[in-house]
Enzyme design. Structure first.
Site, short mmCIF file in Angstrom:
data_model
loop_
_atom_site.label_atom_id
_atom_site.label_comp_id
_atom_site.label_asym_id
_atom_site.label_seq_id
_atom_site.Cartn_x
_atom_site.Cartn_y
_atom_site.Cartn_z
CD GLU A 234 -2.81 1.31 2.42
OE1 GLU A 234 -3.46 2.13 2.66
OE2 GLU A 234 -2.27 0.59 3.53
CG HIS A 235 3.42 2.90 3.35
ND1 HIS A 235 3.97 3.83 3.95
CD2 HIS A 235 2.78 2.28 4.24
CE1 HIS A 235 3.72 4.47 4.82
NE2 HIS A 235 2.64 3.25 5.22
CD GLU B 215 3.11 5.19 8.18
OE1 GLU B 215 2.63 4.18 8.27
OE2 GLU B 215 3.28 5.99 7.14
#
Length: 427
Positions: free
Chosen positions: A60-61, A118
């Protein structure tokens, strides 16, 4: 202003078309000046093992540079909000993201550092940490015990081959839904999908279809005691039904009866929730919230609360007592109030094209169709106090719970004592 009945009757129809490669295209046309279009993919941590956990989040990143929601255990949504004249560009962009995911070594290393940072920040959100621990103990030894983001160790060691394998396995047309909501023509959306999603393959390599492993629920506990933290975070849950089970509606009514509370709420002791009124009167907690998290074949039905170290025992006692009351003596008046609350929350889903688009995409992945609000309203209307008592007894009464606790939790009683609070000895 429109009445509730008028709102239900005036919702546009959801149109669904399946392309030759199996991609489902769904849209709801309205007179909005913008539209939201997105792709929902049946993927996530449920399909990962201990070695590849975090691959979906990593991909996704790498790929989804448009505005994106976090990957979940079962689906990976990507969506973008655009003016109407940009719809073809938006569909083209999403098609390119799905079919040409960049897996360059330099980009992988760059995003690896971003993800690791993150993960450090996520460790500071104790509410999320507690719920991750709850999944880890409730579904120990299964895929649902994994976090969506993966472990720090996995993120450090995932290779380009691991990520490419993940994309090749899951990014297939029958596992995708292209959804749109707003001022858009369904025919135009289908035409754009045929042009830009035609290259999405129908089957995985060697026709291997990702299997969904059974996830066993285990009544158990996990405690991370840290007396240096100011507040205790406690989560308790029993096994709930999968998302297609009709019992979910009744359990959502039960959660609406329990209500939610935060110290920032007004009203003092005059809360509609009995548990909230008690929490205010006796200063038991900073906040509490029930949840009903559903997956395809199982779920977690429970509550999470944050309190001072010396209020843990009292808050747990009253919260479990509220569960027992729902199982034995829920009343028609509080069920009626809870049903009205759910109806209000249901209509709130119509607030903006983004929420409608998300609703369409997730429904098609989870249920195979968009369930109209009229049907949800009928299901809610059918619930009465006896149904609440029966369904709560089915899932809660005398069941072994999963417990997760973080912080100064010395006062949290032994698991066997908590287990004894899951039933009443009555004459």
């Amino acid at each position: 202003a429109a009445t509730y009945a008028q709102t239900l009757q005036n919702i546009p129809e959801t149109q669904v078309t399946t392309l030759e490669n199996g991609l489902r295209v769904a849209s709801e046309e309205s007179n909005q000046p913008t539209c939201t279009v997105g792709v929902w993919i049946e993927a996530g941590s449920r399909y990962e093992d201990a070695k590849t956990n975090g691959a979906g989040f990593f991909v996704e990143h790498l790929a989804f540079k448009v505005r994106s929601w976090a990957t979940s255990a079962h689906s990976c949504p990507i969506y973008s909000v655009h003016a109407l004249h940009c719809i073809y560009i938006s569909v083209e962009l999403l098609g390119d993201l799905v079919q040409n995911c960049a897996l360059e070594d330099s980009q992988i290393e760059k995003e690896r550092g971003v993800i690791l940072q993150e993960l450090k920040e996520m460790d500071g959100n104790l509410a999320d940490v507690t719920l991750d621990y709850l999944h880890a103990t409730a579904y120990q030894g299964t895929a649902l015990a994994h976090t969506v983001e993966g472990t720090t160790e996995n993120i450090k060691h995932l290779t380009r081959a691991d990520l490419a394998s993940y994309v090749d396995t899951h990014f297939k047309a029958p596992r995708m839904v292209l959804a749109a909501a707003g001022g858009i023509s369904h025919r135009e959306l289908v035409d754009a999908a045929k042009q830009h999603f035609a290259g999405v393959p129908f089957t995985s390599k060697e026709d291997v279809v990702p299997a969904l492993p059974h996830c066993r629920f285990t009544g158990s506990e996990i405690r991370a005691r840290d007396d240096g933290l100011p507040l205790a975070h406690i989560a308790l849950a029993v096994e709930g039904p999968g998302w297609a089970d009709p019992d979910n509606v009744v359990l959502n009514v039960a959660n609406a009866i329990i209500g939610r509370y935060d110290r920032t709420f007004g009203g003092g002791k005059n809360q509609s929730s009995r548990l909230a009124a008690l929490a205010v009167e006796h200063n038991l907690c900073h906040s509490f919230e029930p949840f009903n998290t559903s997956y395809s074949d199982t779920g977690l039905f429970g509550f999470h609360f944050v309190c001072d170290p010396l209020s843990v025992d009292d808050m747990m006692f009253l919260a479990q007592g509220e569960w027992m009351r729902l199982c034995t003596s829920a009343t028609e008046s509080e069920v009626t109030r809870a049903k009205n609350y759910l109806r209000n929350a249901m209509v709130a889903q119509l607030d903006g094209t983004t929420r409608v688009c998300e609703n369409i995409g997730s429904h098609l992945l989870h249920y195979g169709r968009r369930i109209p609000l009229e049907e949800w309203d009928a299901r809610i209307s059918a619930v009465d106090a006896r149904m609440v008592r029966d369904v709560c007894s089915k899932y809660i009464y005398d069941k072994c719970p999963a417990v997760a606790a973080v912080g100064p939790i010395e006062q949290l009683l032994d698991y066997n004592r908590i287990r004894s609070g899951m039933f009443w000895v009555r004459l």
